[in-house]
Write a protein that holds these residues in place. Structure first.
Motif, PDB file in Angstrom:
ATOM      1  N   ALA A   1       6.642 -38.006  -0.942  1.00  0.00           N
ATOM      2  CA  ALA A   1       8.048 -37.133  -0.589  1.00  0.00           C
ATOM      3  C   ALA A   1       7.987 -36.128   0.384  1.00  0.00           C
ATOM      4  CB  ALA A   1       7.820 -36.123  -2.036  1.00  0.00           C
ATOM      5  N   PHE A   2       8.979 -36.276   1.433  1.00  0.00           N
ATOM      6  CA  PHE A   2       9.095 -35.777   2.498  1.00  0.00           C
ATOM      7  C   PHE A   2      10.279 -34.574   2.283  1.00  0.00           C
ATOM      8  CE2 PHE A   2      10.921 -34.571   6.613  1.00  0.00           C
ATOM      9  CZ  PHE A   2       9.732 -34.498   7.488  1.00  0.00           C
ATOM     10  N   VAL A   3       9.432 -33.303   2.436  1.00  0.00           N
ATOM     11  CA  VAL A   3      10.245 -32.201   2.106  1.00  0.00           C
ATOM     12  C   VAL A   3      10.292 -31.192   3.461  1.00  0.00           C
ATOM     13  CG1 VAL A   3      10.000 -32.478  -0.238  1.00  0.00           C
ATOM     14  CG2 VAL A   3       8.278 -31.024   0.866  1.00  0.00           C
ATOM     15  N   ARG A   4      10.967 -30.066   3.163  1.00  0.00           N
ATOM     16  CA  ARG A   4      11.052 -28.806   4.006  1.00  0.00           C
ATOM     17  C   ARG A   4      10.066 -27.900   3.397  1.00  0.00           C
ATOM     18  NH1 ARG A   4      14.506 -28.149   8.449  1.00  0.00           N
ATOM     19  NH2 ARG A   4      14.203 -26.126   8.329  1.00  0.00           N
TER      20      ARG A   4
ATOM     21  N   ILE B   1       2.801 -35.140  -0.921  1.00  0.00           N
ATOM     22  CA  ILE B   1       4.000 -34.392  -0.463  1.00  0.00           C
ATOM     23  C   ILE B   1       3.570 -34.226   0.931  1.00  0.00           C
ATOM     24  CG2 ILE B   1       4.977 -32.048  -0.411  1.00  0.00           C
ATOM     25  CD1 ILE B   1       4.246 -31.909  -3.471  1.00  0.00           C
ATOM     26  N   VAL B   2       4.858 -34.307   1.855  1.00  0.00           N
ATOM     27  CA  VAL B   2       4.676 -34.011   3.404  1.00  0.00           C
ATOM     28  C   VAL B   2       5.528 -33.185   3.790  1.00  0.00           C
ATOM     29  CG1 VAL B   2       4.722 -35.007   5.873  1.00  0.00           C
ATOM     30  CG2 VAL B   2       3.563 -36.359   3.885  1.00  0.00           C
ATOM     31  N   GLU B   3       5.150 -31.988   4.167  1.00  0.00           N
ATOM     32  CA  GLU B   3       6.296 -30.956   4.640  1.00  0.00           C
ATOM     33  C   GLU B   3       6.639 -31.253   6.277  1.00  0.00           C
ATOM     34  OE1 GLU B   3       5.946 -27.084   1.950  1.00  0.00           O
ATOM     35  OE2 GLU B   3       4.347 -27.295   3.627  1.00  0.00           O
ATOM     36  N   GLY B   4       7.852 -31.104   6.416  1.00  0.00           N
ATOM     37  CA  GLY B   4       8.307 -31.364   7.923  1.00  0.00           C
ATOM     38  C   GLY B   4       9.713 -31.231   7.930  1.00  0.00           C
TER      39      GLY B   4
ATOM     40  N   ALA C   1      12.920 -33.359   9.299  1.00  0.00           N
ATOM     41  CA  ALA C   1      13.500 -34.619   9.782  1.00  0.00           C
ATOM     42  C   ALA C   1      14.282 -34.779  10.819  1.00  0.00           C
ATOM     43  CB  ALA C   1      14.141 -35.349   8.439  1.00  0.00           C
ATOM     44  N   TYR C   2      14.819 -33.497  11.012  1.00  0.00           N
ATOM     45  CA  TYR C   2      15.913 -33.241  12.186  1.00  0.00           C
ATOM     46  C   TYR C   2      15.195 -33.319  13.469  1.00  0.00           C
ATOM     47  CZ  TYR C   2      19.614 -31.602  15.287  1.00  0.00           C
ATOM     48  OH  TYR C   2      20.563 -31.628  16.177  1.00  0.00           O
ATOM     49  N   THR C   3      13.990 -32.521  13.496  1.00  0.00           N
ATOM     50  CA  THR C   3      13.373 -32.514  14.937  1.00  0.00           C
ATOM     51  C   THR C   3      12.178 -33.600  14.994  1.00  0.00           C
ATOM     52  OG1 THR C   3      11.489 -31.145  13.625  1.00  0.00           O
ATOM     53  CG2 THR C   3      13.557 -29.923  14.727  1.00  0.00           C
ATOM     54  N   GLY C   4      11.883 -34.276  14.024  1.00  0.00           N
ATOM     55  CA  GLY C   4      10.758 -35.344  13.802  1.00  0.00           C
ATOM     56  C   GLY C   4       9.537 -34.994  13.321  1.00  0.00           C
ATOM     57  N   GLU C   5       9.423 -33.496  13.321  1.00  0.00           N
ATOM     58  CA  GLU C   5       8.158 -32.938  12.648  1.00  0.00           C
ATOM     59  C   GLU C   5       7.465 -33.765  11.441  1.00  0.00           C
ATOM     60  OE1 GLU C   5       6.287 -29.063  11.068  1.00  0.00           O
ATOM     61  OE2 GLU C   5       8.391 -28.789  11.613  1.00  0.00           O
ATOM     62  N   SER C   6       6.381 -34.627  11.505  1.00  0.00           N
ATOM     63  CA  SER C   6       5.791 -34.933  10.394  1.00  0.00           C
ATOM     64  C   SER C   6       6.443 -36.231  10.084  1.00  0.00           C
ATOM     65  CB  SER C   6       5.488 -34.056   9.160  1.00  0.00           C
ATOM     66  OG  SER C   6       4.832 -32.947   9.582  1.00  0.00           O
ATOM     67  N   VAL C   7       7.523 -36.577  10.668  1.00  0.00           N
ATOM     68  CA  VAL C   7       8.146 -37.923   9.841  1.00  0.00           C
ATOM     69  C   VAL C   7       7.157 -38.883  10.066  1.00  0.00           C
ATOM     70  CG1 VAL C   7       9.917 -39.550  10.577  1.00  0.00           C
ATOM     71  CG2 VAL C   7      10.508 -37.184  10.572  1.00  0.00           C
ATOM     72  N   GLU C   8       6.695 -39.199  11.159  1.00  0.00           N
ATOM     73  CA  GLU C   8       5.592 -40.389  11.478  1.00  0.00           C
ATOM     74  C   GLU C   8       4.508 -40.407  10.417  1.00  0.00           C
ATOM     75  OE1 GLU C   8       2.082 -42.510  12.985  1.00  0.00           O
ATOM     76  OE2 GLU C   8       2.266 -40.299  13.072  1.00  0.00           O
ATOM     77  N   ARG C   9       4.140 -39.019  10.111  1.00  0.00           N
ATOM     78  CA  ARG C   9       2.774 -38.971   9.265  1.00  0.00           C
ATOM     79  C   ARG C   9       3.205 -39.164   7.662  1.00  0.00           C
ATOM     80  NH1 ARG C   9       0.848 -34.395   6.166  1.00  0.00           N
ATOM     81  NH2 ARG C   9       2.171 -33.133   7.218  1.00  0.00           N
ATOM     82  N   ALA C  10       4.547 -39.222   7.505  1.00  0.00           N
ATOM     83  CA  ALA C  10       5.164 -39.524   6.084  1.00  0.00           C
ATOM     84  C   ALA C  10       5.013 -41.002   6.068  1.00  0.00           C
ATOM     85  CB  ALA C  10       6.403 -38.932   5.770  1.00  0.00           C
ATOM     86  N   ILE C  11       5.547 -41.810   7.107  1.00  0.00           N
ATOM     87  CA  ILE C  11       5.801 -43.187   6.750  1.00  0.00           C
ATOM     88  C   ILE C  11       4.397 -43.690   7.073  1.00  0.00           C
ATOM     89  CG2 ILE C  11       6.854 -45.199   8.275  1.00  0.00           C
ATOM     90  CD1 ILE C  11       9.293 -43.346   8.525  1.00  0.00           C
TER      91      ILE C  11
END
Length: 218
Positions: free
Chosen positions: A29-32, A49-52, A54-64
């Protein structure tokens, strides 16, 4: 499957995560902000849970990338907000696609409004009226969704673009019409929980690969 859900705390995201777990899947679950997720899901060992951002890309790669192994599929149910960036879906989509390419993840499902059209698509009178209203009242939202879809269509992913009418908080009935040639009018709606079920069906049964089905409650 292991599914990364972007927008997991949203009004469509939460029922999507809940149903995914009920159907035996693991969810990233990718969440702010993790507190936006229900306590039941936060405490479920099938939900990571991965906090990040999505707009800036922060932690997107970590979630995927997942935990140990990459996810099997990515789902975006992100939505524009009144105080958010006008190009949220486009930029978030760009980051997701980049991470998917990096980790060889192929399956992608995204949810946009039915105002996003296919070239040459036949549209009902009600649909044309809805499209005109969107251009007048929510042009930036419509353009952002269109731009995201163009990015996805140009990618090498096995994508599905789910197009919905006005989404509601109505009860989960499991009764949903869907199809690439479905005609939608001004009165058509879709319960978010029903849309969540349809998204999972698309993943499990490999439905509508590289297609743009529309959905509406039966």
């Amino acid at each position: 499957m292991r599914i990364a859900v972007f927008g997991a705390t949203g009004r469509t995201g939460q029922p999507l995560v809940e149903q995914a777990v009920e159907r035996g899947h693991e969810v990233v679950a990718f969440v702010r902000d993790a507190t936006g997720l229900s306590s039941t899901l936060r405490n479920d060992d099938r939900v990571s849970i991965v906090e990040g951002d999505a707009y800036t890309g922060e932690s997107v790669e970590r979630a995927i990338a997942g935990v140990g192994d990459p996810v099997d599929a990515v789902v975006s149910v992100l939505a524009q907000t009144s105080d958010g960036p006008d190009d949220l879906l486009t930029e978030a989509g760009r980051h997701m696609l980049s991470a998917m390419n990096q980790h060889d993840v192929e399956r992608f499902v995204t949810l946009v409004g039915a105002g996003v059209r296919e070239e040459g698509e036949s549209v009902s009178l009600g649909g044309r009226m809805m499209g005109t209203l969107l251009k007048l009242l929510a042009r930036s939202v419509l353009e952002d969704a269109r731009d995201q879809v163009e990015l996805i269509k140009e990618s090498d992913t096995r994508w599905t673009v789910v197009r919905g009418p006005r989404l509601t908080e109505d009860a989960h009935t499991g009764e949903l019409r869907h199809g690439t040639d479905l005609s939608l009018g001004m009165r058509d709606t879709a319960a978010r929980a029903n849309v969540a079920e349809f998204i999972l069906d698309c993943l499990e049964d490999d439905l509508y690969v590289r297609e743009m089905p529309k959905v509406a409650d039966a």
